[in-house]
Enzyme design. Sequence first.
Site, PDB file in Angstrom:
ATOM      1  N   ARG A  75      26.141  -8.140  52.435  1.00 10.93           N
ATOM      2  CA  ARG A  75      27.597  -8.100  52.517  1.00 10.93           C
ATOM      3  C   ARG A  75      28.000  -8.409  53.956  1.00 10.93           C
ATOM      4  O   ARG A  75      27.658  -7.661  54.874  1.00 10.93           O
ATOM      5  CB  ARG A  75      28.110  -6.709  52.109  1.00 10.93           C
ATOM      6  CG  ARG A  75      29.580  -6.561  52.335  1.00 10.93           C
ATOM      7  CD  ARG A  75      30.159  -5.245  51.818  1.00 10.93           C
ATOM      8  NE  ARG A  75      31.561  -5.234  52.194  1.00 10.93           N
ATOM      9  CZ  ARG A  75      32.153  -4.320  52.961  1.00 10.93           C
ATOM     10  NH1 ARG A  75      31.480  -3.267  53.383  1.00 10.93           N
ATOM     11  NH2 ARG A  75      33.410  -4.443  53.291  1.00 10.93           N
ATOM     12  N   HIS A 119      37.973  -8.256  56.793  1.00 13.57           N
ATOM     13  CA  HIS A 119      37.434  -7.117  57.541  1.00 13.57           C
ATOM     14  C   HIS A 119      38.160  -7.141  58.887  1.00 13.57           C
ATOM     15  O   HIS A 119      37.556  -7.212  59.947  1.00 13.57           O
ATOM     16  CB  HIS A 119      35.913  -7.203  57.674  1.00 13.57           C
ATOM     17  CG  HIS A 119      35.243  -5.869  57.805  1.00 13.57           C
ATOM     18  ND1 HIS A 119      34.270  -5.415  56.953  1.00 13.57           N
ATOM     19  CD2 HIS A 119      35.429  -4.865  58.699  1.00 13.57           C
ATOM     20  CE1 HIS A 119      33.869  -4.201  57.322  1.00 13.57           C
ATOM     21  NE2 HIS A 119      34.562  -3.844  58.385  1.00 13.57           N
ATOM     22  N   GLU A 164      38.513  -1.512  53.349  1.00 11.30           N
ATOM     23  CA  GLU A 164      39.175  -0.313  53.839  1.00 11.30           C
ATOM     24  C   GLU A 164      40.661  -0.489  54.146  1.00 11.30           C
ATOM     25  O   GLU A 164      41.083  -0.428  55.311  1.00 11.30           O
ATOM     26  CB  GLU A 164      38.427   0.220  55.073  1.00 11.30           C
ATOM     27  CG  GLU A 164      36.966   0.491  54.768  1.00 11.30           C
ATOM     28  CD  GLU A 164      36.221   1.231  55.875  1.00 11.30           C
ATOM     29  OE1 GLU A 164      36.754   1.339  56.987  1.00 11.30           O
ATOM     30  OE2 GLU A 164      35.121   1.708  55.604  1.00 11.30           O
ATOM     31  N   ASN A 296      33.188   2.760  50.199  1.00 17.20           N
ATOM     32  CA  ASN A 296      32.693   2.967  51.565  1.00 17.20           C
ATOM     33  C   ASN A 296      32.800   4.460  51.826  1.00 17.20           C
ATOM     34  O   ASN A 296      33.904   5.008  51.806  1.00 17.20           O
ATOM     35  CB  ASN A 296      33.573   2.241  52.592  1.00 17.20           C
ATOM     36  CG  ASN A 296      33.392   0.729  52.554  1.00 17.20           C
ATOM     37  OD1 ASN A 296      32.678   0.205  51.712  1.00 17.20           O
ATOM     38  ND2 ASN A 296      34.032   0.046  53.487  1.00 17.20           N
ATOM     39  N   TYR A 298      31.103   7.783  54.197  1.00 16.54           N
ATOM     40  CA  TYR A 298      30.201   8.282  55.242  1.00 16.54           C
ATOM     41  C   TYR A 298      30.121   9.793  55.291  1.00 16.54           C
ATOM     42  O   TYR A 298      29.096  10.369  55.599  1.00 16.54           O
ATOM     43  CB  TYR A 298      30.682   7.796  56.620  1.00 16.54           C
ATOM     44  CG  TYR A 298      30.548   6.310  56.791  1.00 16.54           C
ATOM     45  CD1 TYR A 298      29.408   5.758  57.360  1.00 16.54           C
ATOM     46  CD2 TYR A 298      31.545   5.443  56.356  1.00 16.54           C
ATOM     47  CE1 TYR A 298      29.257   4.392  57.501  1.00 16.54           C
ATOM     48  CE2 TYR A 298      31.406   4.071  56.495  1.00 16.54           C
ATOM     49  CZ  TYR A 298      30.267   3.556  57.060  1.00 16.54           C
ATOM     50  OH  TYR A 298      30.124   2.203  57.196  1.00 16.54           O
ATOM     51  N   GLU A 355      29.426   0.565  51.580  1.00 14.97           N
ATOM     52  CA  GLU A 355      29.034   1.039  52.916  1.00 14.97           C
ATOM     53  C   GLU A 355      28.626   2.497  52.849  1.00 14.97           C
ATOM     54  O   GLU A 355      29.336   3.315  52.246  1.00 14.97           O
ATOM     55  CB  GLU A 355      30.196   0.964  53.923  1.00 14.97           C
ATOM     56  CG  GLU A 355      30.425  -0.389  54.508  1.00 14.97           C
ATOM     57  CD  GLU A 355      31.567  -0.416  55.514  1.00 14.97           C
ATOM     58  OE1 GLU A 355      31.759   0.589  56.243  1.00 14.97           O
ATOM     59  OE2 GLU A 355      32.252  -1.443  55.557  1.00 14.97           O
TER      60      GLU A 355
HETATM   61  C1  GCO Z   1      34.439  -0.618  57.885  1.00 21.00           C
HETATM   62  C2  GCO Z   1      33.860   0.232  58.847  1.00 21.00           C
HETATM   63  C3  GCO Z   1      32.824  -0.438  59.657  1.00 21.00           C
HETATM   64  C4  GCO Z   1      32.393   0.554  60.650  1.00 21.00           C
HETATM   65  C5  GCO Z   1      31.649   1.657  59.963  1.00 21.00           C
HETATM   66  C6  GCO Z   1      31.264   2.784  60.853  1.00 21.00           C
HETATM   67  O1  GCO Z   1      35.580  -0.655  57.926  1.00 21.00           O
HETATM   68  O2  GCO Z   1      33.871  -1.242  57.065  1.00 21.00           O
HETATM   69  O3  GCO Z   1      34.855   0.675  59.724  1.00 21.00           O
HETATM   70  O4  GCO Z   1      33.333  -1.630  60.163  1.00 21.00           O
HETATM   71  O5  GCO Z   1      31.619  -0.014  61.618  1.00 21.00           O
HETATM   72  O6  GCO Z   1      32.440   2.217  58.956  1.00 21.00           O
HETATM   73  O7  GCO Z   1      32.404   3.425  61.313  1.00 21.00           O
END
Ligand code: GCO
Length: 450
Positions: A75, A119, A164, A296, A298, A355
């Site tokens: 990706r 992005h 995002e 995505n 984390y 992600e």
């Molecule tokens: C996104 C994320 C990434 C970041 C990752 C770590 O939007 O896909 O912001 O670009 O690098 O999430 O914070």
Amino acid sequence: MYTFPENFQWGVSTSAYQIEGAVNEDGRGESIWDRFAHIPGKVSDGSTGDVACDHYHRYAEDIDLMAELGIKAYRFSISWPRILPNGRGEVNQAGIDYYNDLINKLLEKGITPFPTLYHWELPVALHGMEGWTQRDTAYAFAEFAAVCSAAFGDRVKHWITHNEPWCASMLSHQLGMHAPGIRDWTKALTAAHHILLSHGLAVQAIRKNIPDAEIGAAPNFEPAYPATDTHAAREAARIWDGYYIRWFNDPLFGRGYPADMVHFYKEEGYLPYGLNFVLDGDMETIAEPCDFVGINLYTRHYAKEDELLDVFPFPDHVPLEELTAMNWEIYPQALQDTLCRIWFEYRPKKIYITENGCSYLDHPDESGRVDDQRRVSYLEKHIKAAHNAIACGVPLAGYFQWSFLDNFEWGLGYTQRFGIVYVDYETQQRYPKDSAFWYRDVIGRNGLAE
Ligand code: GCO
């Protein structure tokens, strides 16, 4: 044994501005991130993505390394101003050539390309820094999607429209932490609407060029859990959920904007003109049927009753060893819960984890080895959580680790390292970390041994 379904897409993720560099080469135009990063004080270490990982010149070697690690899917994002320096209109052939080469090289190595169209590289030429507050930008984005799908669609079948949308709208226009750095609720909610609208228009444009494409968006998820067993904390969690998750996903799945949040925003004075940016037919366009949703994720959000909508509450309930270098809590249960919730609540046809990963600052030792056991442990726990979700019936079709390379972490510059491959920014040498070899073995056995 944690064995995954056949043809599970084991991948890695990156984005163009974070790794490519070469911002002034071969006719690329300027994006809001180019301009923002050059404003003193916007990026914590004063750095920019001008050079980043120099991937623009090193993509062939980088793809060779992916192939050695057995990566099945990649990706990446397509830089809008590299293809359309003015945001719309004239196409920059050098940009098309670059992504053509990259895609061909991936396919030669048996790696499935999963491009993301947005992005965060909004061309400044469109409407200056505040492009997303303008409705017209949604139509420009659809033109960009049409150009890319026409150019690459004979080989590329998986498309992600937006990465995002919460970050692209709220973090950028309400909190001012990302480009364009604005702090205005009304502009932020307006930008969010235009971004959602542009998603639907882009899905239509791609579908027209590639009838057999798989298309989806990749919203971010940071699910809220009440910090205390009180009504107020539970309310804080609900508001967070509405602000971060439902405001974006409800419209994408055809439910319109969540009524409780429209009410909340009005009460707070954030929507002085109501939803005047919503025109007839918009909600139908936004809900254009998709083939998957990307997740995505984390960490979780710790909702405290006295810190409503605090975006970075310090997770003081967790021992320090359960925080990554970002001060994000390691909470794999959030991944399982979110996958199940999204599946039961919205019934997407398919889900990809687009992600998931962590930052730790491990460096190579004298022999060049990078011992990043903490990352291995993080990934292992999250992959188990993903497997548990599959056992609950979630149609999960792939997992993309963030990130392949250490890279430019937006407002935090190069102070964070999310890669399974270490990058020495002085020499641009790559050092696969222990986690890269561990991930190779996970892919090789299609899961975890225990
Ligand atoms: C996104 C994320 C990434 C970041 C990752 C770590 O939007 O896909 O912001 O670009 O690098 O999430 O914070």
